[in-house]
Design an enzyme around this catalytic site. Structure first.
Site, PDB file in Angstrom:
ATOM      1  N   GLY A 195      73.041  57.913  52.955  1.00 39.16           N
ATOM      2  CA  GLY A 195      73.327  59.041  53.848  1.00 39.16           C
ATOM      3  C   GLY A 195      73.405  60.389  53.156  1.00 39.16           C
ATOM      4  N   ASP A 239      77.202  62.697  53.650  1.00 36.30           N
ATOM      5  CA  ASP A 239      76.776  63.262  54.927  1.00 36.30           C
ATOM      6  C   ASP A 239      77.957  63.449  55.875  1.00 36.30           C
ATOM      7  OD1 ASP A 239      77.029  60.476  55.179  1.00 36.30           O
ATOM      8  OD2 ASP A 239      75.278  60.227  56.462  1.00 36.30           O
ATOM      9  N   ASP A 250      84.297  60.103  58.008  1.00 40.33           N
ATOM     10  CA  ASP A 250      84.718  59.578  59.306  1.00 40.33           C
ATOM     11  C   ASP A 250      86.131  59.001  59.132  1.00 40.33           C
ATOM     12  OD1 ASP A 250      84.261  58.741  62.008  1.00 40.33           O
ATOM     13  OD2 ASP A 250      83.560  56.797  61.336  1.00 40.33           O
ATOM     14  N   THR A 251      86.271  57.699  58.909  1.00 34.64           N
ATOM     15  CA  THR A 251      87.609  57.138  58.659  1.00 34.64           C
ATOM     16  C   THR A 251      88.133  57.582  57.293  1.00 34.64           C
ATOM     17  OG1 THR A 251      86.801  55.120  57.568  1.00 34.64           O
ATOM     18  CG2 THR A 251      87.037  55.057  59.975  1.00 34.64           C
ATOM     19  N   GLY A 252      87.224  57.912  56.390  1.00 31.90           N
ATOM     20  CA  GLY A 252      87.610  58.302  55.028  1.00 31.90           C
ATOM     21  C   GLY A 252      87.511  57.166  54.023  1.00 31.90           C
ATOM     22  N   THR A 264      84.984  55.337  52.887  1.00 28.42           N
ATOM     23  CA  THR A 264      83.885  55.403  51.915  1.00 28.42           C
ATOM     24  C   THR A 264      84.207  56.391  50.795  1.00 28.42           C
ATOM     25  OG1 THR A 264      82.339  54.932  53.695  1.00 28.42           O
ATOM     26  CG2 THR A 264      81.397  55.803  51.649  1.00 28.42           C
ATOM     27  N   LEU A 265      84.595  57.615  51.181  1.00 30.86           N
ATOM     28  CA  LEU A 265      84.853  58.630  50.153  1.00 30.86           C
ATOM     29  C   LEU A 265      86.117  58.315  49.368  1.00 30.86           C
ATOM     30  CD1 LEU A 265      83.600  61.940  51.773  1.00 30.86           C
ATOM     31  CD2 LEU A 265      82.644  60.707  49.811  1.00 30.86           C
ATOM     32  N   LYS A 276      84.712  64.414  60.657  1.00 34.24           N
ATOM     33  CA  LYS A 276      85.269  64.009  61.957  1.00 34.24           C
ATOM     34  C   LYS A 276      86.756  63.767  61.733  1.00 34.24           C
ATOM     35  CE  LYS A 276      81.491  61.046  63.515  1.00 34.24           C
ATOM     36  NZ  LYS A 276      81.259  59.654  63.949  1.00 34.24           N
ATOM     37  N   ARG A 287      67.454  59.533  59.990  1.00 36.29           N
ATOM     38  CA  ARG A 287      67.983  60.305  58.851  1.00 36.29           C
ATOM     39  C   ARG A 287      67.193  61.588  58.616  1.00 36.29           C
ATOM     40  NH1 ARG A 287      71.542  56.909  55.962  1.00 36.29           N
ATOM     41  NH2 ARG A 287      70.942  54.716  55.854  1.00 36.29           N
TER      42      ARG A 287
HETATM   43  P1  IMP Z   1      83.857  56.359  56.658  1.00 35.45           P
HETATM   44  O1  IMP Z   1      83.955  55.412  55.506  1.00 35.45           O
HETATM   45  O2  IMP Z   1      84.416  55.784  57.923  1.00 35.45           O
HETATM   46  O3  IMP Z   1      84.420  57.738  56.350  1.00 35.45           O
HETATM   47  O4  IMP Z   1      82.351  56.512  57.006  1.00 35.45           O
HETATM   48  C1  IMP Z   1      81.518  57.253  56.232  1.00 35.45           C
HETATM   49  C2  IMP Z   1      80.101  56.791  56.403  1.00 35.45           C
HETATM   50  O5  IMP Z   1      79.876  56.233  57.683  1.00 35.45           O
HETATM   51  C3  IMP Z   1      79.191  57.974  56.254  1.00 35.45           C
HETATM   52  O6  IMP Z   1      78.691  58.034  54.943  1.00 35.45           O
HETATM   53  C4  IMP Z   1      78.115  57.686  57.247  1.00 35.45           C
HETATM   54  O7  IMP Z   1      77.051  57.044  56.581  1.00 35.45           O
HETATM   55  C5  IMP Z   1      78.698  56.713  58.238  1.00 35.45           C
HETATM   56  N1  IMP Z   1      79.009  57.385  59.503  1.00 35.45           N
HETATM   57  C6  IMP Z   1      80.213  57.779  59.966  1.00 35.45           C
HETATM   58  N2  IMP Z   1      80.107  58.385  61.158  1.00 35.45           N
HETATM   59  C7  IMP Z   1      78.790  58.409  61.435  1.00 35.45           C
HETATM   60  C8  IMP Z   1      78.029  58.965  62.532  1.00 35.45           C
HETATM   61  O8  IMP Z   1      78.516  59.573  63.495  1.00 35.45           O
HETATM   62  N3  IMP Z   1      76.688  58.793  62.448  1.00 35.45           N
HETATM   63  C9  IMP Z   1      76.057  58.154  61.416  1.00 35.45           C
HETATM   64  N4  IMP Z   1      76.735  57.648  60.379  1.00 35.45           N
HETATM   65  C10 IMP Z   1      78.090  57.770  60.401  1.00 35.45           C
HETATM   66 MG    MG Z   2      76.429  56.603  54.900  1.00 41.97          MG
END
Ligand code: IMP
Ligand code: MG
Length: 172
Positions: A38, A97, A100-102, A104-105, A128, A162
């Site tokens: 992403g 990119d 979201d929940t946080g 991954t980072l 988000k 993408r």
């Molecule tokens: P997290 O671990 O929930 O913060 O998610 C992060 C990853 O989820 C990002 O790197 C995105 O690849 C994917 N992601 C989260 N929200 C979206 C979305 O609305 N569209 C597409 N990918 C998303």
């Molecule tokens: Mg991703």
């Protein structure tokens, strides 16, 4: 596809982020580290924006997986590939990119900190905030978005969309 953030707004904001990040960095050198896949579009544009702002850039990538083919995070992070280069003593900018929940980072941040960089900052193109379940210190954000599943500029749905040069929301 409804356009949420146009190509022109993205280009203008990435140029601003280059200047903003260059001013915040302790030196004029940085290693951009992104979780594949992403991050790639933002990473490439940000590298050039940083160049324009006078920063020398290296890039490295992690491969993590938290999403299956759907639109909801599975909650578990799997590391498929770690960094290739040695970031010990380097100034690192973790780039993605969307936050979201946080999860991954947060995972990537802990992983990179174990490699003992001189500094670590985080840039997320989209944020988000309403979806956050894990606290992560994000230093630079392109745009805040509402709780919608967005596509384009690196963000995918089952590996598609993408390449869209704008941020869109699927209407059907
Ligand atoms: P997290 O671990 O929930 O913060 O998610 C992060 C990853 O989820 C990002 O790197 C995105 O690849 C994917 N992601 C989260 N929200 C979206 C979305 O609305 N569209 C597409 N990918 C998303
Ligand atoms: Mg991703």
């Amino acid at each position: 596809m409804d356009v949420l953030i146009s190509r022109e707004r993205i280009q203008a904001r990435v140029a601003e982020l280059g200047v903003e990040i260059a001013a915040a960095l302790p030196t004029n050198e940085v290693v951009l580290v992104g979780p594949l896949k992403g991050c790639v579009i933002f990473c490439a544009d940000l590298a050039r924006a940083l160049h324009d702002a006078g920063v020398a850039v290296e890039m490295d990538f992690l491969e993590l997986s938290s999403y299956g083919a759907g639109t909801e995070s599975s909650g578990t992070i799997e590391c498929r590939k770690t960094l290739t280069d040695d970031v010990r003593g380097r100034h690192v900018l973790l780039v993605d990119d969307i936050i979201d929940t946080g999860r991954t980072l947060a995972w990537a941040r802990e992983h990179i900190l174990e490699l003992e960089p001189a500094s670590l900052r985080i840039a997320a193109f989209l944020d988000k905030p309403s979806r956050r379940t894990v606290e992560v210190p994000v230093d630079h954000v392109g745009f805040e978005v509402p709780d919608l599943f967005v596509l384009g500029y690196g963000a995918d749905l089952a590996q598609r969309y993408r390449e869209l040069p704008y941020i869109g929301v699927k209407t059907d």
